[in-house]
Design a protein around this motif. Structure first.
Motif, PDB file in Angstrom:
ATOM      1  N   LEU A  80      13.650  27.975  26.277  1.00  0.00           N
ATOM      2  CA  LEU A  80      12.210  27.913  26.406  1.00  0.00           C
ATOM      3  C   LEU A  80      11.899  26.493  26.621  1.00  0.00           C
ATOM      4  O   LEU A  80      10.715  26.278  27.302  1.00  0.00           O
ATOM      5  CB  LEU A  80      11.376  28.315  25.296  1.00  0.00           C
ATOM      6  CG  LEU A  80      11.851  29.703  24.690  1.00  0.00           C
ATOM      7  CD1 LEU A  80      11.133  30.182  23.344  1.00  0.00           C
ATOM      8  CD2 LEU A  80      11.455  30.472  25.917  1.00  0.00           C
ATOM      9  N   LEU A  81      12.710  25.634  26.265  1.00  0.00           N
ATOM     10  CA  LEU A  81      12.387  24.222  26.571  1.00  0.00           C
ATOM     11  C   LEU A  81      13.659  23.287  27.046  1.00  0.00           C
ATOM     12  O   LEU A  81      14.507  23.727  26.693  1.00  0.00           O
ATOM     13  CB  LEU A  81      11.976  23.374  25.073  1.00  0.00           C
ATOM     14  CG  LEU A  81      11.441  22.200  25.042  1.00  0.00           C
ATOM     15  CD1 LEU A  81       9.922  22.322  25.564  1.00  0.00           C
ATOM     16  CD2 LEU A  81      11.134  21.581  23.462  1.00  0.00           C
ATOM     17  N   GLU A  82      13.660  22.458  27.895  1.00  0.00           N
ATOM     18  CA  GLU A  82      14.555  21.568  28.361  1.00  0.00           C
ATOM     19  C   GLU A  82      14.399  20.140  28.535  1.00  0.00           C
ATOM     20  O   GLU A  82      13.234  19.779  28.384  1.00  0.00           O
ATOM     21  CB  GLU A  82      14.914  21.875  29.813  1.00  0.00           C
ATOM     22  CG  GLU A  82      13.979  22.041  30.758  1.00  0.00           C
ATOM     23  CD  GLU A  82      14.296  22.235  32.392  1.00  0.00           C
ATOM     24  OE1 GLU A  82      15.347  22.885  32.315  1.00  0.00           O
ATOM     25  OE2 GLU A  82      13.434  22.119  33.087  1.00  0.00           O
ATOM     26  N   LYS A  83      15.388  19.359  28.297  1.00  0.00           N
ATOM     27  CA  LYS A  83      15.238  17.910  28.318  1.00  0.00           C
ATOM     28  C   LYS A  83      14.770  17.563  29.707  1.00  0.00           C
ATOM     29  O   LYS A  83      15.163  18.345  30.907  1.00  0.00           O
ATOM     30  CB  LYS A  83      16.287  17.088  28.166  1.00  0.00           C
ATOM     31  CG  LYS A  83      16.822  17.011  26.794  1.00  0.00           C
ATOM     32  CD  LYS A  83      17.879  15.980  26.386  1.00  0.00           C
ATOM     33  CE  LYS A  83      17.863  15.729  24.975  1.00  0.00           C
ATOM     34  NZ  LYS A  83      17.064  14.496  24.473  1.00  0.00           N
ATOM     35  N   ASN A  84      13.810  16.633  30.195  1.00  0.00           N
ATOM     36  CA  ASN A  84      13.280  16.220  31.444  1.00  0.00           C
ATOM     37  C   ASN A  84      14.501  15.427  32.240  1.00  0.00           C
ATOM     38  O   ASN A  84      14.889  14.398  31.465  1.00  0.00           O
ATOM     39  CB  ASN A  84      11.992  15.406  31.368  1.00  0.00           C
ATOM     40  CG  ASN A  84      11.130  15.434  32.587  1.00  0.00           C
ATOM     41  OD1 ASN A  84      11.691  15.959  33.528  1.00  0.00           O
ATOM     42  ND2 ASN A  84      10.081  15.043  32.678  1.00  0.00           N
TER      43      ASN A  84
ATOM     44  N   GLU B   9       5.531  30.964  29.597  1.00  0.00           N
ATOM     45  CA  GLU B   9       4.944  32.298  29.023  1.00  0.00           C
ATOM     46  C   GLU B   9       4.930  32.343  27.758  1.00  0.00           C
ATOM     47  O   GLU B   9       3.839  32.796  27.018  1.00  0.00           O
ATOM     48  CB  GLU B   9       5.852  33.234  29.405  1.00  0.00           C
ATOM     49  CG  GLU B   9       5.346  34.812  29.311  1.00  0.00           C
ATOM     50  CD  GLU B   9       6.380  35.791  29.988  1.00  0.00           C
ATOM     51  OE1 GLU B   9       6.756  36.453  29.244  1.00  0.00           O
ATOM     52  OE2 GLU B   9       6.763  35.746  31.229  1.00  0.00           O
ATOM     53  N   ALA B  10       5.985  31.785  27.183  1.00  0.00           N
ATOM     54  CA  ALA B  10       6.046  32.061  25.550  1.00  0.00           C
ATOM     55  C   ALA B  10       5.048  30.813  24.872  1.00  0.00           C
ATOM     56  O   ALA B  10       4.534  31.127  24.039  1.00  0.00           O
ATOM     57  CB  ALA B  10       7.381  31.640  24.987  1.00  0.00           C
ATOM     58  N   ALA B  11       4.912  29.709  25.878  1.00  0.00           N
ATOM     59  CA  ALA B  11       3.730  28.619  25.284  1.00  0.00           C
ATOM     60  C   ALA B  11       2.310  29.409  25.132  1.00  0.00           C
ATOM     61  O   ALA B  11       1.699  29.078  24.338  1.00  0.00           O
ATOM     62  CB  ALA B  11       4.194  27.507  26.048  1.00  0.00           C
ATOM     63  N   ALA B  12       2.104  30.253  26.279  1.00  0.00           N
ATOM     64  CA  ALA B  12       0.837  30.770  26.513  1.00  0.00           C
ATOM     65  C   ALA B  12       0.579  31.553  25.320  1.00  0.00           C
ATOM     66  O   ALA B  12      -0.673  31.692  24.715  1.00  0.00           O
ATOM     67  CB  ALA B  12       0.562  31.312  27.655  1.00  0.00           C
ATOM     68  N   MET B  13       1.722  32.411  24.969  1.00  0.00           N
ATOM     69  CA  MET B  13       1.352  33.458  23.897  1.00  0.00           C
ATOM     70  C   MET B  13       1.146  32.443  22.766  1.00  0.00           C
ATOM     71  O   MET B  13       0.544  32.877  21.934  1.00  0.00           O
ATOM     72  CB  MET B  13       2.720  34.204  23.763  1.00  0.00           C
ATOM     73  CG  MET B  13       2.491  35.362  22.577  1.00  0.00           C
ATOM     74  SD  MET B  13       4.203  35.978  22.058  1.00  0.00           S
ATOM     75  CE  MET B  13       4.932  34.426  21.677  1.00  0.00           C
TER      76      MET B  13
END
Length: 178
Positions: free
Chosen positions: A56-60, A79-83
């Motif tokens: 769901l998250l990655e290093k830039n 999508e998960a962050a919006a939820m």
């Protein structure tokens, strides 16, 4: 979102808050996120690593400006962050937000949009133990986020559980079709 991912996502205390903050525009830098969550460095780091493992998250990638975000949401993470943001908005006060950091609270509310028996909830949340489920149901009932009714029309009376009040709003925010 599938229930399995929701269970994994909510297994770390600060995952929902981190995703919600990223959704609302808090820069993806560790210092800014720690300050906004109020989490300890250890539990924050654990939740951040967990979000990375879930994809769901990655290093830039790359080097750049010191203000460039260290972390960014993946396509699945957006999508998960919006939820997560909708879930946190459904909770009326900050005092009740701590309840969302408990492992089984959000998944239980996700599957109790319609009345469910204990055994149905347990089978829908496969890795949950009877004890953990009983404790979470009791806490949610005490908070008035879950309603427990006894069905006496059957030969053997049995309880059913369904999301109510804030629990119903959280169920709707999740938008899980179970």
């Amino acid at each position: 979102m599938e229930i399995e991912l929701l269970v994994k996502l909510t297994s770390k205390a600060w995952s929902l808050k981190i995703l919600s903050l990223l959704h609302s525009g808090v820069p993806g830098r560790q210092a800014a996120l720690i300050a906004a969550t109020g989490a300890s460095r250890t539990s924050f780091a654990s939740s951040l690593a967990h979000l990375g493992q879930l994809g769901l998250l990655e290093k830039n990638p790359g080097h750049g400006h010191p203000l460039r975000p260290e972390f960014r949401l993946t396509k699945k993470g957006i999508e998960a962050a919006a939820m997560a943001h909708r879930i946190l908005e459904a909770v009326p006060d900050d005092a009740a937000v701590h309840l969302l950091r408990r492992s089984w609270v959000v998944p239980i509310l996700a599957v109790t949009g319609t009345p469910q028996r204990f055994s149905n909830i347990r089978s829908g949340l496969a890795p949950v133990t009877d004890r953990a489920l009983s404790q979470a149901l009791s806490i949610l009932e005490d908070q008035d986020w879950l309603k427990r009714d006894i069905i006496v029309s059957a030969r053997t009376p049995f309880p059913i559980y369904h999301a109510a009040n804030t629990g119903w709003h959280i169920n709707q925010a999740i938008g899980l079709s179970v």
